[in-house]
Design a protein around this motif. Sequence first.
Motif, PDB file in Angstrom:
ATOM      1  N   HIS A  72       0.821  -1.219   0.000  1.00  0.00           N
ATOM      2  CA  HIS A  72       0.000   0.000   0.000  1.00  0.00           C
ATOM      3  C   HIS A  72       0.851   1.264   0.000  1.00  0.00           C
ATOM      4  N   ARG A 117      -2.696 -11.337  -3.013  1.00  0.00           N
ATOM      5  CA  ARG A 117      -3.168 -10.157  -2.274  1.00  0.00           C
ATOM      6  C   ARG A 117      -2.279  -8.951  -2.544  1.00  0.00           C
ATOM      7  N   ASP A 133      -3.008  -7.692  -6.002  1.00  0.00           N
ATOM      8  CA  ASP A 133      -4.288  -6.972  -6.049  1.00  0.00           C
ATOM      9  C   ASP A 133      -4.137  -5.513  -5.634  1.00  0.00           C
ATOM     10  N   HIS A 163      -2.870  -3.771  -8.635  1.00  0.00           N
ATOM     11  CA  HIS A 163      -3.879  -3.819  -9.696  1.00  0.00           C
ATOM     12  C   HIS A 163      -4.961  -2.774  -9.447  1.00  0.00           C
ATOM     13  N   HIS A 164      -5.436  -2.693  -8.220  1.00  0.00           N
ATOM     14  CA  HIS A 164      -6.515  -1.755  -7.899  1.00  0.00           C
ATOM     15  C   HIS A 164      -6.039  -0.303  -7.892  1.00  0.00           C
ATOM     16  N   GLY A 171      -4.359   0.954 -10.239  1.00  0.00           N
ATOM     17  CA  GLY A 171      -4.557   1.401 -11.613  1.00  0.00           C
ATOM     18  C   GLY A 171      -3.395   2.174 -12.202  1.00  0.00           C
ATOM     19  N   GLU A 231     -10.418  -4.539   3.568  1.00  0.00           N
ATOM     20  CA  GLU A 231      -9.680  -5.216   2.516  1.00  0.00           C
ATOM     21  C   GLU A 231      -9.350  -6.628   2.914  1.00  0.00           C
TER      22      GLU A 231
END
Length: 272
Positions: A110, A126, A129, A132-133, A135, A268
């Motif tokens: 993060h 995980r 992801d 990916h999120h 962007g 999450e």
Amino acid sequence: MLAQQRQQAILRRVRRHGAARVAELVRDLGVSDMTIRRDLEVLAERGLVEKVHGGATAVGSGSTEEPGFAAKSVRQQAEKEAIARRAAELVGPGTAVALSAGTTTWTLAHHLVDVPELTVITNSPRVADVFHHAGRPDQTIVLTGGVRTPSDALVGPVAVGAVRTLNVDTLMLGVHGMSARAGFSTPNLLEAETDRELIAAAQRLVVLADHTKWGTVGFSTIARLEEADVLISDTGLPEEAREALAERDCSLILADPAESGGTERESEVAGG
């Protein structure tokens, strides 16, 4: 529902999933926050669960006991956040960084989404992801394939074969345990093999491990303490550990949980 029935329901959930959060138990059992906390206290006093911040985890022991991602996600949250912040400072723009599976490396991910032009290699769905999120078009995520472990690591011959073709600047490695005798370890043989390949592919090894990992020994050793270029832990790390690391010329960074802000990522974790 009587208290005994409620406590049995809580215990079943903890044993099934490895952990349970107070907020989820309040919602699903239709009782107050205080009632759930009293139930957890009763179960903990009987040695059936381990109370942690925000919930409870299953009681486990032995070198092959492997907690799941959900169970580990509720442990030492402030420490993991502080460690992740310090680890992010070691990652520069335009570099290739590998992140192993685990809740500490997931927390680190993060913080890395703001670093430009990263190439990220991971065996954690995980972690992948997170990027990916975010962007970000200038980030490349290479997700190795294989068998999925309770800690959500992709391991095995497919993962190992993929890693052997890669070269990265830094590996951020999460571990199950560390000790002077056993070094950095994991309960999972296949995960240890994949982690060793990640170490071989990296120019620099940075281990992320909060103070509770000291003295914990998993079934399989990943690396000796002296193989780590840097260990990032927290200020709760005992003096015994600091001396052992100094003797092995391992650079030690101690993060202060009081400065982390205690960030939690409950939605999450629950969603994955």
